[in-house]
Design an enzyme around this catalytic site. Structure first.
Site, PDB file in Angstrom:
ATOM      1  CB  SER A 144       3.117  -1.252   7.666  1.00 17.83           C
ATOM      2  OG  SER A 144       2.997  -1.695   6.331  1.00 17.83           O
ATOM      3  CG  ASP A 196      -2.221  14.304   6.251  1.00 17.39           C
ATOM      4  OD1 ASP A 196      -1.933  14.340   7.302  1.00 17.39           O
ATOM      5  OD2 ASP A 196      -1.607  13.680   5.412  1.00 17.39           O
ATOM      6  CE  LYS A 255       7.474  -2.880   6.069  1.00 20.54           C
ATOM      7  NZ  LYS A 255       6.741  -2.346   4.892  1.00 20.54           N
TER       8      LYS A 255
END
Length: 447
Positions: free
Chosen positions: A296, A307, A321
């Site tokens: 999460s 990224d 998740k």
């Protein structure tokens, strides 16, 4: 996490009446209304028959609560309806203190399974591990209870003892573990300095996590009298928590750019969150450690820093998740926790069910049964959401099944060498190599 409050909810009969009163503008909408009306009519007929003919008298609240639970269980593993003590437990999980064992658990085919023990808690010190199945509490079978009911039984007065019966995959037989409950004071952020590297261990994303990370960065610098050679952000066994805290933590290490986006059922329903100017570490090298218990909010941070090429992610594939739950308070002590969106990393990738893949896979060699112990991830949960509607799950191998020949050291050998945590050891060594190369490059440049 978003928090919304509904002023009221309509009882079933009022819902039927309201649906019947909605004007239909097309044949399709009209047909849908008729079908919905028939389904609700069938539900009310079953409800009436049960309350009149069941072998024992049952109150209406029990029946309606059961119907709501069944409706939400048909959706995904994270949508639920909670009342009274369960509502208090849900609030405790983000407020930070409770009496219990220190476990994050899930359910798999009706059985309670450990997702991760929280660091420095009774469960952690007792040696419980991710993937363990808890079958009994003080001899009483847990199978068949809801997850909230099982969690409620594990919690209790600090100082009280409880005996867990544990089934560990790969072990010869079930075994009992006696644990003394404690006040679980969740310290969301801890820090230390290892070989000139600042290590920031984030255990949970509760209300104080963002401030805790900023304090940790400042404390490391004060302790050294300068900035460290680099930082390790340890997100291992971190089950997640509040979305705004994941954004704050990511923002602490980024100068600009998107951190995460939420996308709901409507393609136009997209909410994006961005970093503000100011990397608190001033560009120092970062390594993020993750494992199968990183879920999460942890995956939001790892995905954002990966990224943006701000950090190297090490360890093993995370839990996966990638869904957002909105908490809708329906009464003073009741709330609907409903999955309303998926979240996406800045590159547009959903981690739902697939997780974050590390840039460098590093096994935890100091765990003697690392390669034999199965991992529980989102993709293993029944009725889990797929990454995107209409797109089937990608079949992913478990990192624990792959033994890279580069990592051949045995746990006993590492223990003799004084290495207690191989993944952290590897990350610190890597950052020091990077720092050494950087210093060498600067010296060569001055010549």
């Amino acid at each position: 996490m978003k928090n919304k409050t509904l002023a009221r909810i309509l009882p079933p009969l009022a819902v039927v009446g309201a649906l019947a009163a909605i004007p239909t503008t097309t044949a399709t909408v009209a047909a849908q209304d008729v079908d919905t009306y028939r389904e609700l009519e069938n539900f009310l007929a079953v409800f009436q028959r049960v309350r009149e003919s069941y072998v024992e008298e049952v109150d209406d609240h029990t029946l309606i609560k059961g119907a709501i639970d069944g409706m939400l269980a048909a959706l995904d593993p994270h949508s639920s309806y909670v009342e009274a003590s369960d509502f208090a437990n849900m609030r405790l999980s983000t407020d930070g203190n409770y009496g219990g064992l220190g476990l994050t658990v899930s359910q798999q085919d009706g059985a309670v399974v450990v997702v991760t023990p929280t660091e420095d808690t009774p469960a952690d010190r007792a040696g419980l591990k991710a993937g363990d199945f808890i079958t009994h509490l003080d001899g009483d079978l847990l199978f068949g209870l809801t997850l909230d009911e099982a969690v409620e039984q594990m919690r209790g007065a600090p100082g009280s003892k409880v005996t867990l019966t544990v089934v560990r995959p790969g072990a010869d037989a079930p075994f009992d573990v006696e644990i003394t409950r404690e006040i679980i004071e969740l310290k969301p952020v801890k820090w230390e300095i290892v070989d000139d590297i600042g290590v920031i261990n984030i255990n949970a994303f509760s209300a104080a996590t963002g401030d805790g990370v900023e304090d940790a960065i400042r404390s490391i610098e004060r302790s050294l009298g300068r900035k460290p050679a680099g930082y390790v952000i340890d997100l291992r066994s971190n089950p997640g928590g509040l979305l705004d805290q994941a954004i704050e933590v990511s923002d602490a290490f980024l100068e600009r750019g998107e951190i995460v986006s939420e996308r709901g059922r409507d393609k136009r329903d997209i909410e994006r969150f961005y970093a503000t100017r100011g990397d608190l570490t001033e560009g120092r090298p970062l390594i993020v450690l993750i494992d199968a218990g990183s879920a999460s909010a942890s995956e939001i941070v790892a995905g954002a820093l990966q990224d943006h090429r701000r950090a190297v992610v090490m360890g093993e594939r995370s839990f996966g998740k990638g869904s957002v739950q909105t908490v809708i308070q329906t009464g003073p002590e009741s709330a609907l926790r409903l999955t309303t969106a998926r979240y996406y990393t800045p590159s547009g990738k959903s981690v739902q069910a697939g997780g974050i893949e590390p840039d460098i896979i590093v096994p935890q060699l100091t765990d003697p049964d690392y390669f034999s112990r199965p991992r529980l991830r989102e993709a293993d949960l029944r009725r889990h959401l797929v990454a995107q509607k209409g797109v089937e799950d990608e079949v992913l191998e478990d990192d624990g099944d792959k033994r890279d020949p580069r990592y051949s050291a045995k746990a006993e050998e590492l223990e003799e060498a004084g290495i207690e945590d191989y993944q952290l050891h590897y990350a610190v060594k890597t950052l020091n190599r990077v720092a050494s190369l950087t210093r060498t490059t600067k010296v060569a440049g001055r010549k």
